[in-house]
Write an enzyme that holds these catalytic residues in place. Structure first.
Site, PDB file in Angstrom:
ATOM      1  N   ASP A 140     -15.202 -36.430-105.986  1.00 28.75           N
ATOM      2  CA  ASP A 140     -15.618 -38.087-103.896  1.00 28.75           C
ATOM      3  C   ASP A 140     -14.378 -37.522-103.774  1.00 28.75           C
ATOM      4  OD1 ASP A 140     -17.718 -39.580-103.668  1.00 28.75           O
ATOM      5  OD2 ASP A 140     -17.158 -40.815-104.725  1.00 28.75           O
ATOM      6  N   LEU A 202     -20.955 -48.761 -97.158  1.00 27.04           N
ATOM      7  CA  LEU A 202     -21.082 -50.658 -96.906  1.00 27.04           C
ATOM      8  C   LEU A 202     -22.153 -50.683 -98.525  1.00 27.04           C
ATOM      9  CD1 LEU A 202     -20.841 -51.215 -93.365  1.00 27.04           C
ATOM     10  CD2 LEU A 202     -18.876 -50.520 -94.355  1.00 27.04           C
ATOM     11  N   GLY A 203     -21.061 -50.847 -99.857  1.00 32.00           N
ATOM     12  CA  GLY A 203     -21.773 -51.085-100.589  1.00 32.00           C
ATOM     13  C   GLY A 203     -20.883 -52.393-101.616  1.00 32.00           C
ATOM     14  N   ILE A 324     -25.405 -52.797 -98.444  1.00 30.52           N
ATOM     15  CA  ILE A 324     -25.130 -53.349 -97.130  1.00 30.52           C
ATOM     16  C   ILE A 324     -25.699 -53.213 -96.281  1.00 30.52           C
ATOM     17  CG2 ILE A 324     -23.258 -55.133 -96.239  1.00 30.52           C
ATOM     18  CD1 ILE A 324     -21.588 -55.002 -98.311  1.00 30.52           C
TER      19      ILE A 324
END
Length: 367
Positions: A140, A202-203, A324
């Protein structure tokens, strides 16, 4: 140590992708071009006998689940890709696993213990179950290897910087997916130009990435995934002096870590829930904590987007991704209204697909 290989030359077969989190494991099978053929997930942090060690719980879930779930697919699998949250300074590209690489990954566990540790255990389990499958680690942090020195360097003492304390950035696999997807969609509009993109992941975890011409040039997460935006239960950026104050009051490092990681963010602000969906419903009914949580989340998100826009010198596309970003329609409308000063820009929603990126990385290598 094995050097990261150049991924080129697609071959036949299917790719097994394993994404180990702090309490759950996502597993999927893809074509080598990233198309998903099967997916499932299991929690491994609950349901085990009292007193069972975390690694034993994870092993028990794997033993009871994957061999049966993949019984009809094992013969078609020759390569597996793992999501690894933190690659440190050593890994800036996918790397084939061997004993030397595993040893280095073990050293990196303290940088992301909730994710790197379980990922390593899954790697070792798969080696025992299917030793013929070639395994790759995909990081990541790798996409942020292009961060300029000014963007990755903290203003801290030189001796600390010499220890490798710097901004790494995270969510890079999905930010890369967003960058590639947006580039394909807008190729005709920006042919010959360096597309200026803000990717908004966005999570449960949240981060922004400023991407110019497909390269990460700024991001909100830092040395760990705690920095940056308000998240589900993580605090995001706060004054370091506040943390020093708590330490001087007698709060232990362990208590501080738990508070910042598990009791902050939307949950801490609302006193109700870490779910934006729940908070929207509660706010509509007049719940003050839910209203505050949404307001603080939006305020810091807008500040972050402004900072990313400044790094890019303007914006062509803002892409919303993650739970989100993809599903909260009210947020999209709020951002369009609040960011009218940035116009013209295009606001897109891009479904997250970290596993597809991993499959494409692995799909370009032989077994």
């Amino acid at each position: 140590m094995t050097e990261p290989a150049t991924l080129a030359g697609e071959v036949a077969g299917e790719v097994l992708v394993l994404n180990a989190g702090s309490s759950s494991l996502k597993v999927s099978v893809h074509t080598r071009t990233g198309d998903c053929l099967w997916r499932d997930q299991r929690s491994w942090s609950v349901g085990a006998a009292e007193g069972t060690a975390p690694e034993e719980r994870l092993e028990a879930v794997l033993d009871a689940w994957l061999p049966g779930a993949l019984a009809g697919r094992v013969t078609g699998l020759s390569v597996a890709g793992h999501r690894v949250v933190h690659g440190g300074e050593r890994f800036t590209a996918p790397v084939r696993l061997d004993a030397a690489v595993l040893a280095v990954l073990e050293e990196l566990v303290p940088l992301a213990p909730l994710h790197n540790g379980p990922a390593l255990r899954v790697m070792r389990w798969l080696s025992r179950w299917q030793p013929g499958i070639t395994q790759w680690a995909c990081f990541d942090t790798a996409f942020h290897g292009t961060l300029p020195e000014a963007a990755r360097t903290y203003a801290i003492p030189a001796r600390w910087r010499a220890e490798g304390l710097r901004r790494f950035g995270f969510h890079g696999l999905n930010h890369q997916h967003v960058a590639e997807t947006v580039a394909r969609r807008t190729e005709s509009e920006h042919r010959g130009e360096e597309l200026r993109l803000i990717s908004c992941h966005l999570g449960a975890g949240c981060s922004l990435c400023a991407i110019r011409g497909g390269r990460s040039i700024a991001t909100t997460m830092g040395y760990t995934p705690l920095e940056g935006l308000v998240m589900a239960t993580r605090s995001g950026s706060i004054d370091p002096g506040l943390l020093l104050h708590q330490l001087r009051r007698g709060v232990t490092a362990e208590e501080l870590d738990h508070g910042l990681q598990q009791e902050s963010g939307l949950l801490g602000l609302s006193g109700l829930s870490a779910s934006m969906k729940d908070l929207r419903q509660a706010a509509a009914a007049g719940h003050a904590g839910a209203e505050l949580a949404i307001a603080v989340f939006r305020h810091q998100l807008l500040q972050g987007i402004g900072a990313m826009a400044a790094s890019l010198g303007g914006v062509d596309v803002i892409a919303l991704t993650g739970g989100i970003g993809e599903h909260d329609r009210a947020l999209g409308e709020e951002l369009e209204a609040a960011l009218a000063w940035l116009a013209p820009f295009e606001l897109l929603r891009i479904p997250a697909d970290e596993e597809g990126v991993i499959a494409r990385h692995c799909g370009a290598v032989g077994p």
